[in-house]
Design an enzyme around this catalytic site. Structure first.
Site, PDB file in Angstrom:
ATOM      1  N   ASN A  70     -65.755  85.418  48.576  1.00  0.00           N
ATOM      2  CA  ASN A  70     -66.196  85.155  47.215  1.00  0.00           C
ATOM      3  C   ASN A  70     -66.676  86.255  46.370  1.00  0.00           C
ATOM      4  O   ASN A  70     -67.611  87.075  46.748  1.00  0.00           O
ATOM      5  CB  ASN A  70     -67.688  84.322  47.826  1.00  0.00           C
ATOM      6  CG  ASN A  70     -68.426  83.869  46.574  1.00  0.00           C
ATOM      7  OD1 ASN A  70     -68.615  84.669  45.601  1.00  0.00           O
ATOM      8  ND2 ASN A  70     -68.848  82.717  46.920  1.00  0.00           N
ATOM      9  N   LYS A 106     -70.607  86.663  45.506  1.00  0.00           N
ATOM     10  CA  LYS A 106     -71.299  87.143  46.431  1.00  0.00           C
ATOM     11  C   LYS A 106     -71.165  88.503  46.574  1.00  0.00           C
ATOM     12  O   LYS A 106     -72.084  89.357  46.830  1.00  0.00           O
ATOM     13  CB  LYS A 106     -71.000  86.484  47.718  1.00  0.00           C
ATOM     14  CG  LYS A 106     -71.606  85.281  47.958  1.00  0.00           C
ATOM     15  CD  LYS A 106     -71.365  84.664  49.530  1.00  0.00           C
ATOM     16  CE  LYS A 106     -71.963  83.379  49.819  1.00  0.00           C
ATOM     17  NZ  LYS A 106     -71.527  82.810  51.166  1.00  0.00           N
ATOM     18  N   ASP A 114     -74.496  83.951  54.662  1.00  0.00           N
ATOM     19  CA  ASP A 114     -74.309  82.282  54.487  1.00  0.00           C
ATOM     20  C   ASP A 114     -75.390  81.755  53.822  1.00  0.00           C
ATOM     21  O   ASP A 114     -76.525  82.162  54.018  1.00  0.00           O
ATOM     22  CB  ASP A 114     -74.296  81.832  56.030  1.00  0.00           C
ATOM     23  CG  ASP A 114     -73.687  80.288  55.905  1.00  0.00           C
ATOM     24  OD1 ASP A 114     -72.404  80.287  55.313  1.00  0.00           O
ATOM     25  OD2 ASP A 114     -74.583  79.464  56.151  1.00  0.00           O
ATOM     26  N   GLY A 174     -70.991  78.792  41.864  1.00  0.00           N
ATOM     27  CA  GLY A 174     -71.236  77.691  42.921  1.00  0.00           C
ATOM     28  C   GLY A 174     -72.258  76.837  42.084  1.00  0.00           C
ATOM     29  O   GLY A 174     -71.719  76.357  41.139  1.00  0.00           O
ATOM     30  N   ASP A 207     -75.138  77.639  40.644  1.00  0.00           N
ATOM     31  CA  ASP A 207     -75.741  78.370  39.769  1.00  0.00           C
ATOM     32  C   ASP A 207     -75.884  77.623  38.313  1.00  0.00           C
ATOM     33  O   ASP A 207     -76.973  77.528  37.841  1.00  0.00           O
ATOM     34  CB  ASP A 207     -75.216  79.753  39.307  1.00  0.00           C
ATOM     35  CG  ASP A 207     -75.391  80.689  40.475  1.00  0.00           C
ATOM     36  OD1 ASP A 207     -76.114  80.104  41.641  1.00  0.00           O
ATOM     37  OD2 ASP A 207     -74.920  81.706  40.420  1.00  0.00           O
ATOM     38  N   HIS A 232     -82.623  83.935  46.205  1.00  0.00           N
ATOM     39  CA  HIS A 232     -82.551  84.023  47.747  1.00  0.00           C
ATOM     40  C   HIS A 232     -81.684  85.091  48.198  1.00  0.00           C
ATOM     41  O   HIS A 232     -81.974  85.866  49.111  1.00  0.00           O
ATOM     42  CB  HIS A 232     -81.838  82.769  48.061  1.00  0.00           C
ATOM     43  CG  HIS A 232     -80.839  82.298  47.288  1.00  0.00           C
ATOM     44  ND1 HIS A 232     -80.832  82.009  45.973  1.00  0.00           N
ATOM     45  CD2 HIS A 232     -79.251  82.360  47.504  1.00  0.00           C
ATOM     46  CE1 HIS A 232     -79.489  81.985  45.381  1.00  0.00           C
ATOM     47  NE2 HIS A 232     -78.618  82.024  46.521  1.00  0.00           N
TER      48      HIS A 232
END
Lengths: 188, 188
Positions: free
Chosen positions: A9, A12, A65, A141, A143, A168
């Site tokens: 990803n 990320k 994760d 994702g 978002d 997060h």
């Protein structure tokens, strides 16, 4: 200091690279699929995946994760967030919330670090709510449909820098960064 | 011949006990949670779980993994069927299909056998369609909303015997039963 992150990803990886660079860490990508457990617990999934990846690559590495837990859907899609997004899309998730007034949801990230000697877990949570229709084109994702508490913009309407400050993942990465920095300090 | 099945699902255990008894196999239940991989492939999930369970219990055993693949939802919920059902229920799944004319779906089961010397996989598939509203009170899981091809009743309107004759799991179990029977024959 160099550190590997196992992920395909790019979103990320971009967020983690930026945040960890502030701690003097150069992040390198291992674009492997994770070996993921089915579990409601992102920590368990991240740690298992990091151990599997370490057994294969034998370099200090981290695995992230993350799950989106929607309160009125009993925590769905949780740790299966990326699978669910691939299958039913943001529109499918919004459909499940059609006419639902409780829009509260929390993102949870666990970052697992494994280097063959030490294992460590860092977690972060950000709560907020799911909007009625997607907004913004940044991030990835979920978002475009998530607004964190105290903001009126979705994560997809924020730069990486702004998102990291609230997210997060940002929280988990800062905990990891501090830990790695203090560790390298005490090893000097 | 005795064989263990690792499952907490009484419905699965009932179906497997009945089918395997026809091959002279007495099925015993190990009511453990499976260690499950995240994967789109029920065979991979079942085999991984069976190896993990064997490492723990050291008796010949089988693990069943089953998914419902709905065509218009790109195969959702697939191997996460039981998780999705716990979270959003049959009503959530029906909501995703609201106004959708393509109702086609397939159940896929993989049964993995592990005994420390041999490993074997048996699969079964049954296709059909998703009805508009749940019908019937037998079976478990998605049975009330699935009608197999060639029938007009849902799996939840069929006895275990009738369901097994048509079902994905029944097919996989018969393949397992034949294999075990021929194996014990040739070992005599």
């Amino acid at each position: 200091m160099k550190l590997h992150m196992v992920t395909r990803n790019q979103g990320k990886f971009r967020e983690a690279s930026l945040e960890l660079s502030k701690f003097g860490i150069e992040l390198l990508q291992i674009p492997d699929d994770k070996v993921e457990l089915q579990s409601d617990d992102v920590s368990e999934i991240a740690l298992f995946a990091a151990r599997q990846a370490y057994a294969r690559h034998r370099v200090p590495l981290v695995v992230d994760d993350t799950g989106l837990y929607i309160e009125s859907l009993n925590g769905f899609p949780g740790p299966y967030s990326s699978y669910v997004l691939r299958k039913i899309g943001l529109q499918g998730v919004l459909r499940l919330l059609d006419g639902v007034t409780n829009r509260r949801a929390c993102f949870r990230t666990a970052v697992a670090y494994v280097d063959g000697t030490e294992e460590s877990l860092f977690t972060g949570e950000t709560c907020g709510f799911i909007v009625e229709a997607p907004r913004g084109s940044l991030g990835f994702g979920y978002d475009p449909i998530f607004v964190p508490e105290g903001s009126n913009r979705t994560f997809a309407e924020m730069s990486v820098e702004e998102k990291n400050a609230l997210s997060h993942r940002g929280r988990a990465l800062r905990a990891l960064g501090s830990w790695l920095a203090s560790r390298s300090q005490s090893n000097r």
